[in-house]
Design a protein around this motif. Structure first.
Motif, PDB file in Angstrom:
ATOM      1  N   ALA A 115      33.783  54.979  79.544  1.00  0.00           N
ATOM      2  CA  ALA A 115      34.073  55.138  78.120  1.00  0.00           C
ATOM      3  C   ALA A 115      35.264  54.252  77.770  1.00  0.00           C
ATOM      4  O   ALA A 115      36.247  54.203  78.511  1.00  0.00           O
ATOM      5  N   VAL A 116      35.148  53.544  76.642  1.00  0.00           N
ATOM      6  CA  VAL A 116      36.226  52.662  76.212  1.00  0.00           C
ATOM      7  C   VAL A 116      36.586  52.953  74.769  1.00  0.00           C
ATOM      8  O   VAL A 116      35.768  53.445  73.990  1.00  0.00           O
ATOM      9  N   GLN A 117      37.833  52.609  74.443  1.00  0.00           N
ATOM     10  CA  GLN A 117      38.315  52.669  73.065  1.00  0.00           C
ATOM     11  C   GLN A 117      38.756  51.246  72.699  1.00  0.00           C
ATOM     12  O   GLN A 117      39.591  50.655  73.383  1.00  0.00           O
ATOM     13  N   ALA A 118      38.157  50.660  71.658  1.00  0.00           N
ATOM     14  CA  ALA A 118      38.374  49.250  71.344  1.00  0.00           C
ATOM     15  C   ALA A 118      38.833  49.072  69.901  1.00  0.00           C
ATOM     16  O   ALA A 118      38.489  49.870  69.016  1.00  0.00           O
ATOM     17  N   ASP A 119      39.594  48.000  69.696  1.00  0.00           N
ATOM     18  CA  ASP A 119      40.074  47.625  68.367  1.00  0.00           C
ATOM     19  C   ASP A 119      39.812  46.118  68.197  1.00  0.00           C
ATOM     20  O   ASP A 119      40.369  45.298  68.936  1.00  0.00           O
ATOM     21  N   TYR A 120      38.894  45.755  67.254  1.00  0.00           N
ATOM     22  CA  TYR A 120      38.596  44.350  66.954  1.00  0.00           C
ATOM     23  C   TYR A 120      39.442  43.945  65.735  1.00  0.00           C
ATOM     24  O   TYR A 120      39.186  44.419  64.621  1.00  0.00           O
ATOM     25  N   VAL A 121      40.456  43.081  65.966  1.00  0.00           N
ATOM     26  CA  VAL A 121      41.399  42.707  64.910  1.00  0.00           C
ATOM     27  C   VAL A 121      41.110  41.260  64.462  1.00  0.00           C
ATOM     28  O   VAL A 121      41.299  40.314  65.250  1.00  0.00           O
ATOM     29  N   PRO A 122      40.624  41.060  63.195  1.00  0.00           N
ATOM     30  CA  PRO A 122      40.344  39.695  62.728  1.00  0.00           C
ATOM     31  C   PRO A 122      41.630  38.859  62.671  1.00  0.00           C
ATOM     32  O   PRO A 122      42.700  39.356  62.303  1.00  0.00           O
ATOM     33  N   GLN A 123      41.521  37.560  63.030  1.00  0.00           N
ATOM     34  CA  GLN A 123      42.637  36.620  62.963  1.00  0.00           C
ATOM     35  C   GLN A 123      42.300  35.489  61.981  1.00  0.00           C
ATOM     36  O   GLN A 123      41.203  34.903  62.059  1.00  0.00           O
ATOM     37  N   THR A 124      43.215  35.159  61.068  1.00  0.00           N
ATOM     38  CA  THR A 124      42.975  34.137  60.044  1.00  0.00           C
ATOM     39  C   THR A 124      43.959  32.991  60.204  1.00  0.00           C
ATOM     40  O   THR A 124      45.044  33.141  60.787  1.00  0.00           O
ATOM     41  N   ASN A 125      43.568  31.833  59.636  1.00  0.00           N
ATOM     42  CA  ASN A 125      44.476  30.680  59.638  1.00  0.00           C
ATOM     43  C   ASN A 125      45.302  30.685  58.357  1.00  0.00           C
ATOM     44  O   ASN A 125      45.263  31.641  57.579  1.00  0.00           O
ATOM     45  N   ALA A 126      46.009  29.588  58.122  1.00  0.00           N
ATOM     46  CA  ALA A 126      46.877  29.501  56.940  1.00  0.00           C
ATOM     47  C   ALA A 126      46.096  29.560  55.645  1.00  0.00           C
ATOM     48  O   ALA A 126      46.620  29.969  54.598  1.00  0.00           O
ATOM     49  N   ASP A 127      44.822  29.172  55.703  1.00  0.00           N
ATOM     50  CA  ASP A 127      43.987  29.194  54.494  1.00  0.00           C
ATOM     51  C   ASP A 127      43.291  30.539  54.303  1.00  0.00           C
ATOM     52  O   ASP A 127      42.486  30.683  53.384  1.00  0.00           O
ATOM     53  N   GLY A 128      43.559  31.487  55.209  1.00  0.00           N
ATOM     54  CA  GLY A 128      42.932  32.807  55.076  1.00  0.00           C
ATOM     55  C   GLY A 128      41.544  32.888  55.691  1.00  0.00           C
ATOM     56  O   GLY A 128      40.845  33.879  55.498  1.00  0.00           O
ATOM     57  N   GLU A 129      41.163  31.849  56.404  1.00  0.00           N
ATOM     58  CA  GLU A 129      39.845  31.865  57.028  1.00  0.00           C
ATOM     59  C   GLU A 129      39.936  32.571  58.388  1.00  0.00           C
ATOM     60  O   GLU A 129      40.879  32.357  59.154  1.00  0.00           O
ATOM     61  N   VAL A 130      38.899  33.390  58.698  1.00  0.00           N
ATOM     62  CA  VAL A 130      38.853  34.094  59.982  1.00  0.00           C
ATOM     63  C   VAL A 130      38.477  33.092  61.063  1.00  0.00           C
ATOM     64  O   VAL A 130      37.411  32.468  61.012  1.00  0.00           O
TER      65      VAL A 130
END
Length: 667
Positions: A115-130
């Motif tokens: 069993a796992v507990q996961a957190d997917y955190v989006p990362q963006t550049n200076a223009d706000g793009e993921v």
């Protein structure tokens, strides 16, 4: 080895650095990687193409692969098709800019289902793009297993508690309850939620309220187990006596978090106790008017001892009830719960019978003497004896497996054994061994017992023992060495009276510092009648199932008759003896034996005359003649089918002749 490890770390650092965007010449990536490797959680970075670009040591170790082999691989490759497809919606949502937190199962290639507990955190550049997402993952397998085990344990506790025949509850410090069982709810007549919040002070009888509140406050303050007994108002308006036992419970930090308790309805027992006290008081008042002052003083003292000891004997049995309920609260299977509950209820019933015995003692209560099997009776008492004696006393049983009915009142025999067990327990406050055994005894010259075969039931302890002067008075009514309030002095007197009234007797052997053995002797019953033994079978059926038979031995020579009887008993048979032909005919009509062994030459009625009478009464009756002469022709005229055994003979030869005679009837 150290250089090799440093070289491997340098290669992994370079590999990770090459997989990440250029962070500038001044950026020390090795420091960032060292920090990530020191964290206890798994960390990774996945770009838009779902390739791993960064992995800390914890994540690589979890996958059981070198870090440089994982870098550049896709999530599908590392997770597998099935797991990846289950994660796809979460991955797509993260790449759309939505942070995803979840807990799920993962089928690890070598460790199985985790069993796992996961957190997917989006990362963006200076223009706000993921441009990717950070993975924060924890292995929560042990936590999940612990949570599951806790839930299962709580569910089992609720099932057990709701099946218990007594009220059970778990309180907080504010006296509200986390849990109440079905019996608790039924008694209150409220909903479960209302019952949890009920203030019990509203239900206590006015006469008991002040005392119970004070005892409750003192009990809780002691931080020890405490008992309360009072009248409470049931939902139907009836006042019922409840006896509750509460025990503190503590949290993981050792701080008091509340109490857990169980309560049983003891109304009938309490009313019987009060009625007994009323009768004792009336009797005491009557004796106070007696003219003989000395006799008046003696009886009042005896009644005083009786009154003071009633609570002791009665509480001994109620302790069994509490012990059974305590075991129920600790066990986790319904089958054992039912057994402990039945033991507790049986103990309460025995308590009521003991009270009745005490009340009837002065009237010399008439016993219901009938054929009784000692070994099965003791076997059925084992659970009760285990609870009465407690864990500090070792129990040993050595019961004769051969079944022979004796003359006794089974109820009073149970009470006698219970009294002796309690006396033994009191004599072993620091623990010891109680041994209960039974065996056959042939009694010859005895001033109290008639000659014959008896069952000896002995109860032996390894306790303090008795001094000679105490042993000499052990059977005297109201004589006791226990302090006032700890015993009535009636126990051994009742045992002695029961045994003598049954046609048997009692012997006591005791030595200070060694222990005490009480031996009870019961006469053999000449016939079983229809009295059921263990398993619903008659004694005759049980003997047949064990390969034994009932044999009537008719011989005028005492030595020969006793040799034959002893030999047959050694092979497991039940033996009934007759000293001449007239007694033999009477015994035959009473006991209906499987085989009759007859001496041919006897004064008065000869063996031939006895056999003629038996055959006339029961033509197919198996008969074995024993004789020192050659009277074959004469015997054949009287009993053509009878077997003949010539004297002298050994026990084994006798057994073979008995088996042959019995086999002819079943062939």
């Amino acid at each position: 080895m150290k250089r090799r490890r440093q070289k491997s770390d340098a290669l992994e650092t370079a590999a990770v650095a090459n997989m990440l965007p250029n962070l500038g010449a001044s950026f020390d990536f090795s420091q960032i990687l060292a920090v990530a490797d020191a964290l206890p959680i798994m960390i990774g970075f996945v770009d838009r193409t779902e390739h791993y670009r960064f992995i800390n040591r914890a994540l690589a170790d979890w996958f059981e692969r070198p870090r440089r082999e994982m870098l550049g691989r896709t999530m599908r490759e590392m997770l597998g098709d099935k797991t990846y497809e289950s994660r796809r919606p979460l991955i797509e949502a993260a790449f759309a800019g939505e942070r995803q937190w979840f807990a799920a199962d993962f089928n690890h290639p070598t460790r199985g289902l985790l069993a796992v507990q996961a957190d997917y955190v989006p990362q963006t550049n200076a223009d706000g793009e993921v441009i990717g997402m950070i993975l924060l993952i924890q292995d929560i397998t042990e936590q999940r297993m612990a949570e599951r085990a806790l839930k299962e344990s709580e569910a089992r506790f609720r099932r057990i508690a709701d099946s218990a025949p007594v009220m059970m509850w778990v309180t907080r410090l504010d006296r509200t309850r986390d849990f109440v069982n079905d019996v608790y709810v039924e008694f209150t007549g409220l909903s479960r939620e209302e019952a949890r919040l009920l203030d019990w002070r509203e239900r206590i009888h006015p006469y008991d309220q002040e005392r119970i509140i004070a005892e409750s406050v003192a009990g809780e303050a002691s931080l020890k187990r405490f008992t309360l007994e009072a009248r409470y108002l049931r939902h139907d308006g009836e006042w019922r006596w409840l006896r509750s036992v509460s025990q503190p419970r503590f949290g993981a930090d050792g701080a008091l978090s509340g109490f857990i308790g169980a309560g049983s309805d003891v109304t009938e027992a309490k009313e019987a106790e009060l009625e007994l006290q009323r009768q004792v008081a009336e009797r005491t008042a009557e004796l106070s008017h007696a003219q003989d002052q000395l006799r008046q003083s003696q009886k009042m003292e005896a009644l005083g001892q009786l009154t003071g000891g009633i609570a002791h004997d009665f509480n001994n049995l109620l302790t069994v009830v509490v012990g059974g309920l305590d075991l129920i609260a600790k066990e986790v299977t319904d089958e054992r719960l039912l057994r402990y509950a039945n033991n507790a209820l049986a103990a309460a019933e025995r308590g009521a019978r003991l009270t009745g015995q005490l009340l009837a003692f002065s009237r010399v209560q008439r016993l219901e003497v009938k054929p009784t099997y000692v070994a099965p009776l003791i076997e059925e008492m084992r659970p009760l004896l285990r609870n009465v004696l407690g864990p500090g006393i070792e129990k040993e049983f050595d019961l004769d497996p051969r079944l022979m009915p004796v003359l006794a009142d089974p109820t009073q025999l149970e009470v006698a054994v219970l009294n002796l067990a309690i006396n033994a327990r009191d004599a072993m406050p620091e623990g010891g061994t109680l041994t209960i055994s039974s065996q056959r005894r042939r009694i010859g010259d005895d001033p109290e017992l008639e000659p014959g075969t008896y069952i000896e039931l002995s109860i032996a302890d390894t306790g303090a023992g008795m001094a000679p002067e105490v042993l000499a008075r052990a059977f005297e009514p109201f004589f006791t060495t226990k302090e006032v309030g700890k015993g009535t002095g009636l126990g051994l007197s009742m045992v002695y009276g029961m045994a003598r009234q049954s046609g048997g007797g009692v012997r006591i052997e005791s030595e200070p510092g060694v222990g005490t053995t009480v031996r009870l002797y019961f006469r053999r019953a000449d016939r079983d009648g229809e009295v059921p033994a263990s398993g619903g079978k008659t004694g005759h059926e049980l003997r047949r199932s064990r390969g034994t038979a009932t044999v009537l031995v008719i011989d005028d020579d005492d030595d020969v008759r006793q040799f034959i009887a002893a030999s047959l008993e050694e092979y497991g048979h039940d033996v009934i003896e007759a000293a001449d032909g007239v007694e033999g005919i009477d015994r035959f009509g009473a006991c209906q034996p499987d085989l009759v062994v007859i001496d041919y030459v006897m004064p008065g009625l000869s063996g031939a005359e006895v056999a003629a009478h038996i055959v006339a009464t029961k033509p197919d009756q198996p008969i074995l003649f024993v004789s020192g002469y050659n009277e074959t022709d004469a015997i054949r005229k009287v009993a053509p089918d009878a077997n003949i055994l010539a004297k002298p003979f050994r026990a084994a030869v006798l057994e073979d002749a008995v088996r042959a005679a019995l086999a002819r009837t079943t062939a």
